[in-house]
Design an enzyme around this catalytic site. Structure first.
Site, short mmCIF file in Angstrom:
data_model
loop_
_atom_site.label_atom_id
_atom_site.label_comp_id
_atom_site.label_asym_id
_atom_site.label_seq_id
_atom_site.Cartn_x
_atom_site.Cartn_y
_atom_site.Cartn_z
N TYR A 1 -8.10 0.61 -3.73
CA TYR A 1 -6.88 1.07 -4.41
C TYR A 1 -6.14 -0.15 -4.90
CZ TYR A 1 -4.67 -0.62 -0.24
OH TYR A 1 -4.27 -1.44 0.77
N THR B 1 1.56 -4.34 4.24
CA THR B 1 1.42 -4.64 5.68
C THR B 1 0.86 -6.04 5.94
OG1 THR B 1 -0.73 -3.55 5.70
CG2 THR B 1 1.17 -2.22 6.35
N ASP B 2 0.17 -6.62 4.95
CA ASP B 2 -0.50 -7.92 5.19
C ASP B 2 0.47 -9.00 5.67
OD1 ASP B 2 -2.84 -6.77 4.36
OD2 ASP B 2 -3.01 -7.89 2.49
N THR C 1 0.82 -1.22 0.00
CA THR C 1 0.00 0.00 0.00
C THR C 1 0.85 1.26 0.00
OG1 THR C 1 -1.77 -1.15 1.11
CG2 THR C 1 -1.78 1.21 1.34
N LYS D 1 0.10 -7.74 12.63
CA LYS D 1 -0.93 -6.85 12.13
C LYS D 1 -2.21 -7.24 12.86
CE LYS D 1 -3.07 -5.05 7.95
NZ LYS D 1 -3.10 -4.99 6.49
N GLU E 1 -2.95 -29.73 27.64
CA GLU E 1 -4.11 -30.61 27.91
C GLU E 1 -3.80 -32.07 27.58
OE1 GLU E 1 -8.07 -29.37 27.04
OE2 GLU E 1 -7.53 -27.25 27.09
N1 GLU Z 1 -2.75 -6.17 0.58
C1 GLU Z 1 -1.89 -5.03 0.61
C2 GLU Z 1 -0.47 -5.44 0.96
O1 GLU Z 1 -0.22 -6.09 1.94
C3 GLU Z 1 -2.47 -4.04 1.47
C4 GLU Z 1 -1.96 -3.90 2.82
C5 GLU Z 1 -0.98 -2.78 3.00
O2 GLU Z 1 0.09 -2.71 2.40
O3 GLU Z 1 -1.33 -1.96 3.83
O4 GLU Z 1 0.41 -5.14 0.21
#
Ligand code: GLU
Length: 356
Positions: free
Chosen positions: A52, A118-119, A39, A191, A313
């Site tokens: 986007y 971020t994923d 992103t 995340k 367990e």
């Molecule tokens: N799916 C995208 C990625 O991980 C969006 C998440 C992001 O970068 O914030 O590249």
């Protein structure tokens, strides 16, 4: 006439050297930015659009968008990939790790920044932390808002990442993750929110440090092995053994284990219910797949946070399972893939989950 020409030539040589010295400020550290997409490099049709495309903007455009970045370090960029991080692959990981090791071996590079979606950023950062062989800083960053969004936070995150990579304080701390003014250890960070700018947190151990417009400080050291002391390396690797993740649930079907083993999995991570639990039938299928096929299974959790304890367990030895300790399923998969790539045995693998 000839004398004039020589004077003119000397003038250009001296002037040219001064120009070069100014364009590459020798006093500033040299930071290389390796861009992978996400992103932070995404763009939308309008500043207020929530949809986007990730991985659209090139590295030079990203650098140019960050005011003041050239006062922190001599920055230069390289495009390693340009993908949404859901498409991050083992192939890109290996290329990225090899390139980072190559760059950091050079006296001309003082630190590295990796821009990333971020994923799966926590996975890439954790993988790199185990296979990068240098004390020099490596910092990953990204953003939750695309580069064309109103209040895009990517430029400040990138500015902070360069400040950390250029700092003396970050030397010897392994790979770090920075977003939203925080500095995290890759093992600990996750995340935690699908859309919020403050999405990253380390619920078990807390943040490692903070960074505010490039001013930074650390509050603690990493608690597990990484970098130069890690036994893992990408040397000679062209891929990693297949490890799959299975999400557990009430009335979980045990034939899922056989399906993954038949598909070629050499290891499986269970995102277990609660403290890494699963149905009795699934445990029996796991025992069988280890005894007959040598498939190694790690019990992690589908719960967002908390430890998965050994012998909780039931006795793990009874089913030949490994407890993931505080590693979530995605990072358990990375550690198990690296362990299998070194031919580690079941009896050696539990200890790795406490050590790395
Ligand atoms: N799916 C995208 C990625 O991980 C969006 C998440 C992001 O970068 O914030 O590249």
């Amino acid at each position: 006439m000839r004398k004039n020409k020589i004077i003119l030539l000397l003038f250009f040589i001296v002037f040219g050297s001064i120009q070069l010295a100014f364009s590459q400020n020798k006093k500033l550290p040299n930071v290389k930015i390796l861009a992978t997409g996400g992103t932070i490099a995404g763009s939308a049709s309008s500043a207020t659009s929530s949809s986007y495309s990730a991985g659209q903007v090139g590295i030079q455009t990203m650098i140019n968008a960050v005011q003041g970045i050239k006062e922190l370090a001599n920055v230069s960029g390289e495009q390693v990939s340009n993908v949404g991080s859901q498409d991050m692959s083992i192939e890109i990981w290996l290329n990225l790790a090899n390139r980072i090791n190559e760059l950091l071996a050079s006296d001309d590079v003082d630190g590295i920044v990796v821009t990333h979606g971020t994923d799966t950023q926590e996975e890439t950062a954790y993988f790199l932390s185990l296979v990068v062989k240098s004390d020099k800083p490596v910092v990953t960053t990204g953003s939750m808002r695309s580069s064309t969004s109103i209040s895009a936070e990517g430029p400040l995150n990138l500015y902070n990442a360069v400040a950390i990579a250029a700092s003396k304080e970050a030397i010897g701390k392994g790979v770090l993750v920075t977003l939203n003014d925080e500095i995290h250890s890759p093992r600990d960070v996750s995340k935690m929110n699908t859309t919020n700018v403050g999405s990253f947190s380390a619920p078990i151990k807390g943040i490692m440090g903070g960074v505010f417009y490039g001013r930074l400080g650390f509050f603690r050291e990493p608690t597990t092995k990484f970098g130069n002391t890690s036994e893992f390396s990408t040397k000679g690797l062209t891929t990693l053994p297949r490890v799959d993740i299975i999400y557990a649930y009430a009335d979980m079907a045990s034939d899922l284990i056989d399906i993954h083993v038949k598909a070629g999995a050499k290891g499986i991570v269970i995102a277990g219910v609660g403290n890494g639990n699963m149905t009795e039938d699934t445990l029996k299928a796991i025992k069988k797949s280890y005894e007959e096929r040598g498939v190694i299974v790690v019990r992690s959790r589908r719960v967002a946070t908390g430890w998965v304890l050994r012998d909780n367990e039931f006795k793990d030895d009874d089913y030949h399972t490994i407890a993931s300790h505080d590693l979530n399923p995605a990072k358990s998969r990375i550690l198990l893939m690296l362990a299998l790539s070194k031919g580690k045995k079941l009896s050696e693998i539990q200890e790795l989950f406490y050590t790395y």
